[in-house]
Design a protein around this motif. Structure first.
Motif, PDB file in Angstrom:
ATOM      1  N   GLN A  35     -30.901  44.704  44.808  1.00 22.20           N
ATOM      2  CA  GLN A  35     -31.978  44.050  45.548  1.00 22.20           C
ATOM      3  C   GLN A  35     -32.899  43.218  44.655  1.00 22.20           C
ATOM      4  N   GLN A 104     -29.908  48.183  54.365  1.00 22.69           N
ATOM      5  CA  GLN A 104     -29.453  46.839  54.712  1.00 22.69           C
ATOM      6  C   GLN A 104     -28.073  46.670  54.103  1.00 22.69           C
ATOM      7  N   LYS A 105     -27.240  45.935  54.784  1.00 23.79           N
ATOM      8  CA  LYS A 105     -25.893  45.683  54.276  1.00 23.79           C
ATOM      9  C   LYS A 105     -25.982  44.632  53.181  1.00 23.79           C
ATOM     10  N   LYS A 117     -33.268  50.602  51.142  1.00 23.80           N
ATOM     11  CA  LYS A 117     -34.262  49.578  50.825  1.00 23.80           C
ATOM     12  C   LYS A 117     -35.188  50.030  49.698  1.00 23.80           C
TER      13      LYS A 117
END
Length: 158
Positions: A35, A104-105, A117
């Motif tokens: 991320q 989240q993918k 996340k």
């Protein structure tokens, strides 16, 4: 579905879990790095939607794919990647089912998978507070602060 030969060994392991209908999500620093957190880590952590007493199911899948089992919750993929499996609960978070709403993918090792996340990774690290988590807490907070700042600037633009 990509062919087995083209997938990273960890992605093949994840596909095998999916085939066995075992739900999982990427957690820990690997999830933070995916991320955007600027960090490195050697291992990969997956939260598996199974009670810990069923760890043998995951071990058997890993063995079939050529992984080396070194503990109930740890295997080494054929390329040497350490893979940690977390069962039951993650410190500071709700159940797997509750936390799966906070994923989240994202792409990981050539496969799109559920990733916990950043806000939830931060919450867990703040609860557990291992020595190594202290730097991670700062890094995650800083990235989240930067993102909020960027979003605020976008909103203020005429």
């Amino acid at each position: 579905m990509a062919t087995q030969r083209k997938l990273h060994p960890v992605a093949r392991l994840l596909e095998a879990l999916e085939t066995e209908k075992i739900r999982f999500m990427l957690i820990g620093m690997s999830a933070a790095i995916v991320q955007g957190v600027m960090e490195t880590t050697l291992d990969v952590e997956f939260w598996v939607d199974l009670p810990s007493r069923q760890y043998i199911r995951v071990q058997n899948i890993a063995r079939r794919l050529g992984c080396s089992v070194v503990a109930n919750t740890v295997v080494y993929a054929p390329d040497g990647t350490p893979v940690n499996f977390v069962f039951d609960e993650v410190g500071g978070l709700g159940s797997f089912r509750q936390e799966s709403k906070h994923t989240q993918k994202m792409m990981f090792r050539g496969k799109k998978i559920p990733v916990l996340k950043l806000e939830r990774i931060l919450k867990s690290n703040e609860t557990i507070r291992r020595d190594k988590d202290l730097l991670h807490i700062i890094q995650i907070r800083e990235l989240l602060r930067c993102r909020r700042s960027l979003n605020a600037k976008k909103i203020r633009k005429p």
